[in-house]
Write an enzyme that holds these catalytic residues in place. Structure first.
Site, mmCIF file in Angstrom:
data_model
loop_
_atom_site.group_PDB
_atom_site.id
_atom_site.type_symbol
_atom_site.label_atom_id
_atom_site.label_comp_id
_atom_site.label_asym_id
_atom_site.label_seq_id
_atom_site.Cartn_x
_atom_site.Cartn_y
_atom_site.Cartn_z
ATOM 1 N N CYS A 112 -3.522 16.108 -5.086
ATOM 2 C CA CYS A 112 -2.176 16.662 -4.913
ATOM 3 C C CYS A 112 -2.298 18.113 -4.461
ATOM 4 O O CYS A 112 -3.104 18.859 -5.019
ATOM 5 C CB CYS A 112 -1.423 16.581 -6.244
ATOM 6 S SG CYS A 112 0.266 17.208 -6.164
ATOM 7 N N HIS A 146 3.676 8.439 -5.282
ATOM 8 C CA HIS A 146 3.239 9.789 -5.668
ATOM 9 C C HIS A 146 4.306 10.823 -5.311
ATOM 10 O O HIS A 146 4.676 11.661 -6.140
ATOM 11 C CB HIS A 146 1.908 10.097 -4.963
ATOM 12 C CG HIS A 146 1.372 11.473 -5.211
ATOM 13 N ND1 HIS A 146 0.198 11.713 -5.891
ATOM 14 C CD2 HIS A 146 1.846 12.704 -4.869
ATOM 15 C CE1 HIS A 146 -0.015 13.013 -5.959
ATOM 16 N NE2 HIS A 146 0.966 13.645 -5.344
ATOM 17 N N GLU A 147 4.817 10.753 -4.067
ATOM 18 C CA GLU A 147 5.820 11.744 -3.642
ATOM 19 C C GLU A 147 7.135 11.538 -4.390
ATOM 20 O O GLU A 147 7.799 12.509 -4.766
ATOM 21 C CB GLU A 147 6.048 11.671 -2.127
ATOM 22 C CG GLU A 147 4.826 11.932 -1.267
ATOM 23 C CD GLU A 147 4.052 13.172 -1.654
ATOM 24 O OE1 GLU A 147 4.644 14.143 -2.159
ATOM 25 O OE2 GLU A 147 2.820 13.159 -1.486
ATOM 26 N N HIS A 205 7.247 13.255 -7.650
ATOM 27 C CA HIS A 205 7.519 14.697 -7.596
ATOM 28 C C HIS A 205 9.023 14.975 -7.734
ATOM 29 O O HIS A 205 9.413 16.011 -8.270
ATOM 30 C CB HIS A 205 7.028 15.297 -6.279
ATOM 31 C CG HIS A 205 5.557 15.629 -6.255
ATOM 32 N ND1 HIS A 205 4.982 16.531 -7.114
ATOM 33 C CD2 HIS A 205 4.554 15.182 -5.461
ATOM 34 C CE1 HIS A 205 3.678 16.630 -6.844
ATOM 35 N NE2 HIS A 205 3.393 15.815 -5.849
HETATM 36 NI NI NI Z 1 1.477 15.696 -5.034
#
Ligand code: NI
Length: 183
Positions: free
Chosen positions: A100, A142-143, A146
């Site tokens: 990341c 993953h995004e 966030h």
């Molecule tokens: Ni990330």
């Protein structure tokens, strides 16, 4: 065109739930997305979410490069998702290495759902919807995390695999997996 500063783990913006974009076509949002793309490419990332550049809005960008495409996936040039939604289609978990841009130098093994459906709007207002597997599904999850204030170590089930990338040559983790992209 600007390169934006990337928030690192520990900055509170990375733990906040981002809010939906209400004016997706506005010049401010279009400029933000352009700058996010420049920032992601400059940092050699595979994806970037707005909270990583200190903007707590539900915007994420990513791409799938040729050398990352798996299972006959097509590589994919830059994709923008505003106010995305995700649905898990196959909850079986695949474990693979992630990194990341907000956690520089580190990598870890992260379980993710094998197959997902996602949708959102791009910067021209077009509806994007797709099913994804492999690396494509992983980068989207993953995004998307966030946007909900979740960083990949919070998804890890074996923290013994959290490692500095430059130490991986001597670790028990398969070194072939050490070329993971930053997300
Ligand atoms: Ni990330």
């Amino acid at each position: 065109m600007s390169i934006l500063k990337i928030a690192k783990m520990g900055h509170p913006v990375l733990l906040k739930t981002a809010i939906p974009v209400e004016d997706p076509g506005s010049p401010d949002i279009l400029r933000l997305i352009d700058n996010m793309a420049d920032t992601m490419i400059d940092a050699c990332g595979a994806g970037l979410a707005a909270p990583q550049v200190h903007v707590s809005l539900r915007i994420m960008i990513f791409h799938v490069q040729n050398d990352r495409a798996e299972h006959n996936e097509e590589s994919m040039s830059l994709r923008v998702l505003i106010n995305p939604e995700i649905k898990i289609l196959d909850a079986k978990l695949d474990v693979d290495m992630e990194a990341c841009l907000s956690i520089p130098g580190l990598v870890g093994l992260v379980p993710r759902a094998r197959k997902i459906y996602y949708r959102g709007h791009d910067s021209s207002g077009r509806l994007i919807e797709e099913e994804a597997e492999g690396f494509h599904a992983r980068v989207v999850q993953h995004e998307y995390d966030h946007l909900d204030g979740i960083l990949y170590p919070m998804r890890m089930t074996d923290l013994s695999t959290l490692a500095f990338r430059d130490e991986l040559g001597r670790s028990v983790i398969n070194p072939e997996q050490s070329n993971s992209n930053n997300e």
